[in-house]
Motif scaffolding. Structure first.
Motif, PDB file in Angstrom:
ATOM      1  N   LEU A  12      44.249  40.790  40.551  1.00 55.08           N
ATOM      2  CA  LEU A  12      43.268  40.667  41.628  1.00 55.08           C
ATOM      3  C   LEU A  12      42.788  39.236  41.862  1.00 55.08           C
ATOM      4  O   LEU A  12      42.798  38.778  43.010  1.00 55.08           O
ATOM      5  CB  LEU A  12      42.083  41.615  41.387  1.00 55.08           C
ATOM      6  N   PRO A  13      42.394  38.475  40.839  1.00 53.45           N
ATOM      7  CA  PRO A  13      41.916  37.111  41.113  1.00 53.45           C
ATOM      8  C   PRO A  13      42.961  36.225  41.805  1.00 53.45           C
ATOM      9  O   PRO A  13      42.637  35.511  42.760  1.00 53.45           O
ATOM     10  CB  PRO A  13      41.563  36.563  39.721  1.00 53.45           C
ATOM     11  N   ALA A  21      40.273  35.255  50.120  1.00 57.79           N
ATOM     12  CA  ALA A  21      39.182  36.225  50.144  1.00 57.79           C
ATOM     13  C   ALA A  21      38.282  35.995  48.940  1.00 57.79           C
ATOM     14  O   ALA A  21      38.542  36.508  47.856  1.00 57.79           O
ATOM     15  CB  ALA A  21      39.733  37.644  50.130  1.00 57.79           C
ATOM     16  N   ALA A  22      37.231  35.217  49.110  1.00 54.39           N
ATOM     17  CA  ALA A  22      36.342  34.874  48.003  1.00 54.39           C
ATOM     18  C   ALA A  22      35.348  35.988  47.686  1.00 54.39           C
ATOM     19  O   ALA A  22      34.909  36.134  46.550  1.00 54.39           O
ATOM     20  CB  ALA A  22      35.587  33.582  48.324  1.00 54.39           C
ATOM     21  N   SER A  23      35.001  36.782  48.670  1.00 56.90           N
ATOM     22  CA  SER A  23      33.983  37.810  48.507  1.00 56.90           C
ATOM     23  C   SER A  23      34.519  39.022  47.759  1.00 56.90           C
ATOM     24  O   SER A  23      35.679  39.418  47.924  1.00 56.90           O
ATOM     25  CB  SER A  23      33.483  38.245  49.881  1.00 56.90           C
ATOM     26  N   GLU A  24      33.646  39.633  46.968  1.00 54.08           N
ATOM     27  CA  GLU A  24      34.008  40.881  46.286  1.00 54.08           C
ATOM     28  C   GLU A  24      34.046  42.055  47.266  1.00 54.08           C
ATOM     29  O   GLU A  24      34.540  43.125  46.933  1.00 54.08           O
ATOM     30  CB  GLU A  24      33.032  41.169  45.149  1.00 54.08           C
ATOM     31  N   ILE A  30      42.041  44.779  48.745  1.00 53.04           N
ATOM     32  CA  ILE A  30      43.080  43.983  48.087  1.00 53.04           C
ATOM     33  C   ILE A  30      43.670  44.748  46.909  1.00 53.04           C
ATOM     34  O   ILE A  30      44.885  44.735  46.696  1.00 53.04           O
ATOM     35  CB  ILE A  30      42.528  42.609  47.666  1.00 53.04           C
ATOM     36  N   THR A  31      42.829  45.459  46.166  1.00 61.57           N
ATOM     37  CA  THR A  31      43.325  46.267  45.051  1.00 61.57           C
ATOM     38  C   THR A  31      44.273  47.345  45.569  1.00 61.57           C
ATOM     39  O   THR A  31      45.317  47.610  44.952  1.00 61.57           O
ATOM     40  CB  THR A  31      42.147  46.900  44.280  1.00 61.57           C
ATOM     41  N   ALA A  32      43.949  47.942  46.699  1.00 63.60           N
ATOM     42  CA  ALA A  32      44.844  48.944  47.299  1.00 63.60           C
ATOM     43  C   ALA A  32      46.174  48.318  47.691  1.00 63.60           C
ATOM     44  O   ALA A  32      47.239  48.931  47.493  1.00 63.60           O
ATOM     45  CB  ALA A  32      44.175  49.581  48.513  1.00 63.60           C
TER      46      ALA A  32
END
Length: 122
Positions: A12-13, A21-24, A30-32
């Protein structure tokens, strides 16, 4: 069976940086993308051995995940850019499918032992 959740958390990082994409806030999307890329590679026949963190092929897996994510993350990608990333993903997956790790996995399925076939390919 590989743990896609653990691999996605590990990647992920790096994928967030590549997607700018800096925001959580975007982490679930992104994980998907990461999990979809991993599932797609497995579906296409990339050996699970390539996904192991200590595998020499792991950087290629990460690169494939990054370009897959760049092609599928967000909605503002021009079609030409999306096509470029999709083609890059396809080429990387083909490279992984032709890797020695995939050959070793195929041999292991034939004789039942991954360890002995890895030694003959290294």
């Amino acid at each position: 069976m590989i743990d896609m959740t653990a691999i996605a958390e590990e990647m992920l990082p790096a994928v967030k940086v590549a997607c700018r994409a800096a925001s959580e806030l975007f982490d679930p999307e992104i994980t998907a993308c990461i999990q979809a890329a991993l599932a797609d590679m497995l579906r296409m026949g990339v050996s699970e051995a390539c996904f192991e963190e200590d595998s020499q092929y792991h950087p290629l897996v990460l690169q494939a995940v990054i370009v897959y994510s760049k092609a599928h993350f967000g909605q503002d990608n021009p079609n030409a850019e999306m096509d470029y990333f999709r083609e890059s993903y396809d080429r990387t997956v083909i490279s992984l499918m032709n890797s020695a790790a995939n050959s070793a996995a195929d041999d292991a399925e034939d004789d039942g032992s991954l360890g002995s076939s890895l030694g003959s390919h290294l």
